[in-house]
Each structure stands twice: as structure tokens, then as C-alpha cells.
Motif scaffolding. Structure first.
Motif, PDB file in Angstrom:
ATOM      1  N   PHE A 109       0.829  -1.207   0.000  1.00  0.00           N
ATOM      2  CA  PHE A 109       0.000   0.000   0.000  1.00  0.00           C
ATOM      3  C   PHE A 109       0.865   1.259   0.000  1.00  0.00           C
ATOM      4  O   PHE A 109       0.559   2.240  -0.679  1.00  0.00           O
ATOM      5  CB  PHE A 109      -0.939   0.017   1.205  1.00  0.00           C
ATOM      6  CG  PHE A 109      -2.033  -1.018   1.144  1.00  0.00           C
ATOM      7  CD1 PHE A 109      -2.488  -1.518  -0.059  1.00  0.00           C
ATOM      8  CD2 PHE A 109      -2.617  -1.497   2.314  1.00  0.00           C
ATOM      9  CE1 PHE A 109      -3.500  -2.466  -0.114  1.00  0.00           C
ATOM     10  CE2 PHE A 109      -3.629  -2.448   2.274  1.00  0.00           C
ATOM     11  CZ  PHE A 109      -4.067  -2.933   1.054  1.00  0.00           C
ATOM     12  N   CYS A 113       0.849   3.976  -2.875  1.00  0.00           N
ATOM     13  CA  CYS A 113       0.530   5.338  -2.470  1.00  0.00           C
ATOM     14  C   CYS A 113       1.529   6.331  -3.056  1.00  0.00           C
ATOM     15  O   CYS A 113       1.147   7.306  -3.720  1.00  0.00           O
ATOM     16  CB  CYS A 113       0.531   5.417  -0.937  1.00  0.00           C
ATOM     17  SG  CYS A 113       0.628   7.083  -0.259  1.00  0.00           S
ATOM     18  N   TRP A 156      -3.500   1.872   3.735  1.00  0.00           N
ATOM     19  CA  TRP A 156      -4.577   1.799   2.741  1.00  0.00           C
ATOM     20  C   TRP A 156      -5.261   3.164   2.632  1.00  0.00           C
ATOM     21  O   TRP A 156      -5.535   3.655   1.528  1.00  0.00           O
ATOM     22  CB  TRP A 156      -5.569   0.707   3.149  1.00  0.00           C
ATOM     23  CG  TRP A 156      -6.681   0.472   2.158  1.00  0.00           C
ATOM     24  CD1 TRP A 156      -6.736   0.885   0.864  1.00  0.00           C
ATOM     25  CD2 TRP A 156      -7.921  -0.214   2.409  1.00  0.00           C
ATOM     26  NE1 TRP A 156      -7.923   0.486   0.272  1.00  0.00           N
ATOM     27  CE2 TRP A 156      -8.667  -0.187   1.207  1.00  0.00           C
ATOM     28  CE3 TRP A 156      -8.452  -0.848   3.529  1.00  0.00           C
ATOM     29  CZ2 TRP A 156      -9.930  -0.766   1.112  1.00  0.00           C
ATOM     30  CZ3 TRP A 156      -9.705  -1.432   3.421  1.00  0.00           C
ATOM     31  CH2 TRP A 156     -10.439  -1.384   2.227  1.00  0.00           C
ATOM     32  N   TRP A 159      -3.145   5.541   0.675  1.00  0.00           N
ATOM     33  CA  TRP A 159      -3.239   5.264  -0.763  1.00  0.00           C
ATOM     34  C   TRP A 159      -4.514   5.888  -1.334  1.00  0.00           C
ATOM     35  O   TRP A 159      -4.497   6.517  -2.402  1.00  0.00           O
ATOM     36  CB  TRP A 159      -3.194   3.755  -0.997  1.00  0.00           C
ATOM     37  CG  TRP A 159      -3.241   3.339  -2.439  1.00  0.00           C
ATOM     38  CD1 TRP A 159      -2.937   4.093  -3.537  1.00  0.00           C
ATOM     39  CD2 TRP A 159      -3.617   2.037  -2.938  1.00  0.00           C
ATOM     40  NE1 TRP A 159      -3.093   3.367  -4.687  1.00  0.00           N
ATOM     41  CE2 TRP A 159      -3.506   2.101  -4.357  1.00  0.00           C
ATOM     42  CE3 TRP A 159      -4.011   0.861  -2.339  1.00  0.00           C
ATOM     43  CZ2 TRP A 159      -3.800   1.017  -5.167  1.00  0.00           C
ATOM     44  CZ3 TRP A 159      -4.291  -0.235  -3.152  1.00  0.00           C
ATOM     45  CH2 TRP A 159      -4.187  -0.151  -4.540  1.00  0.00           C
TER      46      TRP A 159
END
Length: 532
Positions: A109, A113, A156, A159
Motif C-alpha cells: 500500500f 501510495c 490503505w 493510498w
């Protein structure tokens, strides 16, 4: 371990130093990094015994709830998922499996990102720096802690923020941000800083987002997911936060420079000194590198800096702030450091800092594991009954062997009718979960807590579920020498007769390392602590 040590540093130097710039090149190397470092972490996860914090979170997983005294429920669910509903809970490596897999996901992630924001090369550096962090790679990446799922949902969320900052019209990205941020809060309440950062960004830099229904949808989703924490705390008068505030010693308005310095040094160390240096350098060069073109970086700064500075401010007046509390702050700042690093010529010294950062992490992992397993005796050479005191390695060594010896005693005394068949083991503090895992779990012995809420934490709730399964007329208590206390004094209000029946001595490297004192308790006073 030795083979990994021999090949790890040359491997990292080779893949960091190659100047190829294709996306597939960096993607392959991120996957190689994830595989290599995850393998090392798995070996350690299956080799080293659980610590008392980890045992306590394993204890959470024995009974799923919407919220626990100490933390939200995600860590308990993590234990359930990765032990396949406790079927593999006898193996510490499976209890920690969620942390290792979670670190691998978080690495991916983080790579996605920063790749989204800048370039695949910058994403590659972000993956390296993330795995170099002692917090992300060990606290959250090996040990089973609330931080383990928290990092998955924080990265997450980062991202999703990167994707939203590039195109804020896609409702799906906002929905996924709401879900990931909500799950981050359900892992650990530090997750609220995601929305603090977003809120400050919208207020000061992007007021146009106030008109976007997607923003309110994402916030609503996060609140909905987090509601169980609120409902539980309303039911119990916000006892968790009352406790957390009381555990930090307050010195009025007097400045406590020692506490401040301790927190500052801890923040540097647990997030890796090289990472810290790169973050500071990037912050000082913020305007020169025109990061204003990357609004997501502003959001990450507004997530990370307030948390890091808040902890430093609190430490000015209070002691008791823990080093890993700052971990999410520095993870949020890593994209800035990675992008700053990617702006330099690969032949210059800054990429060497990335090599040094990951190298020191790998060396630390291997050498610490070898130290835990083979250092002769205890670190401070303490005498009984305090052997192992102030030696953190004793927390994760010798418990399995001591548990086997206790189980033999328990079976023998039950067979001889000295103890009832369902006699419990008692503890006065939450870290009795450590004893429960290694001493009680193999024979399915029940652990009962005997003290108040401040010491017992979740055990006070568990007493209500276990009291009808045990015969409290007699019990055992186990006192490890590294946390030695006077059992007769501690349990005098619960049992009238307390006697030492066995001293289990565990050696390491051929020298005594820790002792476990087994007491038999009888004459139950019938005053079991319960929630009122």
C-alpha cells in the motif's frame, strides 16, 4: 539466521543501487523486498516465544467483543483470522501471522501510495523506508499488537488519499477511504488522526471539498464503523479513556525535561534514526521541492505532525507516554521522505541512507533474536527471587519450558486429590495472560483475575464468564521472578492459606535466567471481583 545475514546486505545494496527506472523493475523489487523481509520475520515469529502484551491480545481473541477495556476489537479479530478460528493458536507464529502478512500488505500500500503521487522509484524508496522502521517492521510487523491491523488500514487510507488528491470525482475512492479509516480506528484510536489531518487540510487548503457529498459520505462510513467503540464506552462510563489518562503521571505545570527527552529519543529510535533524519531533511526542504503540487503530502503531514508533536507536548508535563504511540505519525511522514530521496542523483549519499536504514533493521532483527535465544543467564545477573528483573528478553524466553513443568505438577496434584479437577490459576494483573497462554492453555485450565479493574483490565469481564467453570476453593498462582511480588500479601484478602509448592528454574546459555514460583492457595474467602 547466519545465511540470511550473509546475503541480506549485498542483496539490498544491489537492488537499491540499480538505476533502472521502469515501473516493472521497481514493482518486481518491491515484491522481492516483501518476500525476503517477510520470510525473515516469519522465522522470528515462529522461533521467539510470545511476550506478555502479545499473550494479552491472544486472550482478547478467546472471546470476541465489540470493544475491549484497552483497545478496539480488530486485534482480536486478527488473532481469530490468522489462527483459523484458534485452531492453530498453539503456535506463536500463527498468532503473529497477521502481523507479518499485515506488514507485507502495508508495504505494498505504501508503494502504491507514493507511486501514485510521484513515481515508481519514489514508491520503491517508500517501501524500503517503511520496512526499515522498527515500529512498522517489528512492533507492528512481527509482534501481534493493535498496531498490526492499524498499519494495514492506515497505509490503505494513505493510498486512497493519494488517489482522491489526483481525482476527487471518483466516489469509490471516497467510500474506500471511509472504510479504511473506520477500520483503522477500530484497530486503535490513533486512527482518528486520519480525519484530523483531512479536516485540517480541507479547512486551510481545500474548502471546495466542503461542498462535496463524497466527503460527508466517507466520514459517515467511518463513524458508522467506529460506533461500537462509542456504545461500549458509554455503557462503562468511558472507563478506557479515564484509565489511559490516569496511567500517565502528571507534574502539574512543571516542565519535565527528562520525560520530554525520553519521548524524543524514543521517537527517533523506534522509527529508525535514518528514517527520522530523512523525514527532518525533507520537512526542511518542503518549499524548495515544490511539494505544494502534491496536496496528499500536505494531508499526510497534517496526520503525522500533530500526533508526533502532541506526544512531545504531553511528555513535557507528564511521564508514561510510550515510544510506539508515535509510530503512525512517522509512517504518515514517510512518503515525504521517500519523494525527497527520489529527487536526488542515485550516485550521491542519500540513497546510501536508505541502504543503511534497511541494513540496520535487518541486523537488529537477527542479532536481537540470537541474543534472546542464546545470551547466558539474565542480562543484569540478578539474584533470586528477582532473577531476570529489567531484562526485556526474559519476557519472551523460558515460558514454554516452565509451562510444561507446571502442567506436570497440576496433573499430579489433581490425580492425588490435592487439588480439585477444575482448580483455576489466579492472577492480579492483566499480564496474567502470559501465564494463561503458556501454563494454562495446554490443559485448558481457567485463569481468574483477583483485583480491581485498573489492574485486571479485561480479566474483570472474563471472570463473569469463567466463574461457573471453576472450583475456587483452591487455586494456584504463578510468580515469575522478573516480575516478582509477595503472593501471600497480594492474595490475603482472597485466600486464608498460601504456600509455595514449587520453584521452576529456567536456564539460558547454561546459566540461570528466570525462576517461576508456584503457590497453592486454599481457604477461599468468596469475594470474586466482578463488574458492578
Amino acid at each position: 539466521m547466519q545465511l540470511l545475514l550473509q546475503h541480506s546486505i549485498p542483496f539490498m545494496q544491489k537492488i537499491v543501487a540499480n538505476p533502472v527506472h521502469t515501473a516493472s523493475f521497481y514493482r518486481r523489487r518491491v515484491l522481492l523486498l516483501i518476500f525476503f523481509i517477510s520470510l525473515l520475520r516469519l522465522i522470528i515469529a515462529f522461533t521467539v516465544e510470545l511476550g506478555n502484551d502479545e499473550s494479552y491480545y491472544w486472550f482478547f481473541g478467546q472471546h470476541l467483543k465489540w470493544n475491549y477495556f484497552d483497545h478496539p476489537p480488530m486485534v482480536a479479530l486478527w488473532v481469530r483470522i490468522f489462527t483459523f478460528n484458534l485452531s492453530l493458536q498453539n503456535f506463536p507464529g500463527f498468532i503473529r501471522l497477521g502481523s507479518v502478512i499485515g506488514c507485507a500488505l502495508s508495504t505494498w500500500f505504501m508503494y502504491k501510495c507514493v507511486s501514485e503521487l510521484c513515481s515508481e522509484r519514489a514508491g520503491w524508496f517508500a517501501a524500503i523506508l517503511y520496512n526499515a522502521s522498527f515500529y512498522a517492521g517489528i512492533t507492528a510487523g512481527i509482534f501481534i499488537m493493535p498496531d498490526s491491523p492499524q498499519m494495514v488500514f492506515l497505509t490503505w487510507s494513505m493510498w486512497m488519499i493519494a488517489r482522491i488528491s489526483k481525482d476527487d470525482t471518483k466516489t469509490l475512492n471516497w467510500i474506500l477511504l471511509g472504510i479504511s479509516a473506520g477500520l483503522c480506528v477500530m484497530s486503535k484510536v490513533h486512527g482518528v488522526f486520519i480525519w484530523i489531518g483531512m479536516g485540517l487540510f480541507v479547512l486551510f487548503y481545500k474548502r471546495a471539498w466542503f461542498k462535496k457529498p463524497q466527503l460527508y459520505l466517507a466520514v459517515a462510513i467511518s463513524i458508522l464503523i467506529s460506533l461500537p467503540i462509542l456504545f461500549w464506552n458509554i455503557q462503562y462510563n468511558f472507563i478506557t479513556y479515564t484509565f489511559d489518562s490516569s496511567r500517565i503521571d502528571v507534574y502539574g505545570f512543571a516542565i519535565n525535561l527528562k520525560s520530554f527527552a525520553t519521548q524524543f529519543v524514543q521517537q527517533i529510535f523506534i522509527n529508525n534514526p535514518f528514517n527520522f533524519l530523512l523525514i527532518v531533511l525533507a520537512l526542511f526542504r518542503w518549499k524548495k521541492y515544490q511539494f505544494k503540487k502534491l496536496p496528499a503530502l500536505k494531508i499526510y503531514n497534517l496526520i503525522g505532525l500533530p500526533l508526533a508533536l502532541l506526544l512531545l507536548y504531553i511528555s513535557l508535563y507528564r511521564s508514561g507516554t510510550l515510544p510506539h504511540w508515535s509510530g503512525p505519525a512517522y509512517v504518515a511522514l514517510l512518503p515525504l521522505a521517500a519523494i525527497r530521496l527520489s529527487e536526488t542523483d542515485i550516485k550521491f549519499h542519500l540513497p546510501k541512507i536508505a541502504i543503511a536504514a534497511i541494513a540496520i533493521h535487518i541486523l537488529f532483527l537477527i542479532l536481537c533474536t540470537l541474543f534472546i535465544l542464546y545470551y547466558p543467564g539474565d542480562l543484569e545477573k540478578m539474584k533470586p527471587p528477582y532473577r531476570g528483573t529489567n531484562d526485556l528478553t526474559i519476557d519472551i524466553y523460558g515460558w514454554k519450558e516452565a509451562g510444561k513443568q507446571f502442567d506436570s505438577l497440576y496433573i499430579d496434584e489433581v490425580n492425588k486429590k490435592i487439588m480439585p479437577a477444575n482448580a483455576p490459576v489466579v492472577c492480579y494483573k492483566w499480564w496474567g495472560a502470559h501465564q494463561e497462554y503458556y501454563f494454562c492453555r495446554p490443559l485448558k485450565i481457567q485463569m481468574i483475575g483477583l483485583d480491581g479493574m485498573i489492574n485486571l483490565h479485561e480479566y474483570l469481564w472474563m471472570n463473569a464468564l469463567r466463574k461457573d467453570k471453576v472450583d475456587l476453593s483452591k487455586a494456584y498462582c504463578i510468580v515469575p521472578s522478573d516480575e516478582f511480588y509477595d503472593a501471600k500479601k497480594m492474595y490475603q484478602n482472597f485466600y486464608s492459606h498460601i504456600e509455595l509448592v514449587k520453584d521452576i528454574s529456567i536456564s539460558r546459555g547454561g546459566k540461570p535466567a528466570v525462576d517461576f514460583y508456584i503457590y497453592r492457595l486454599s481457604g477461599w474467602e468468596n469475594n470474586l471481583p466482578e463488574i458492578k
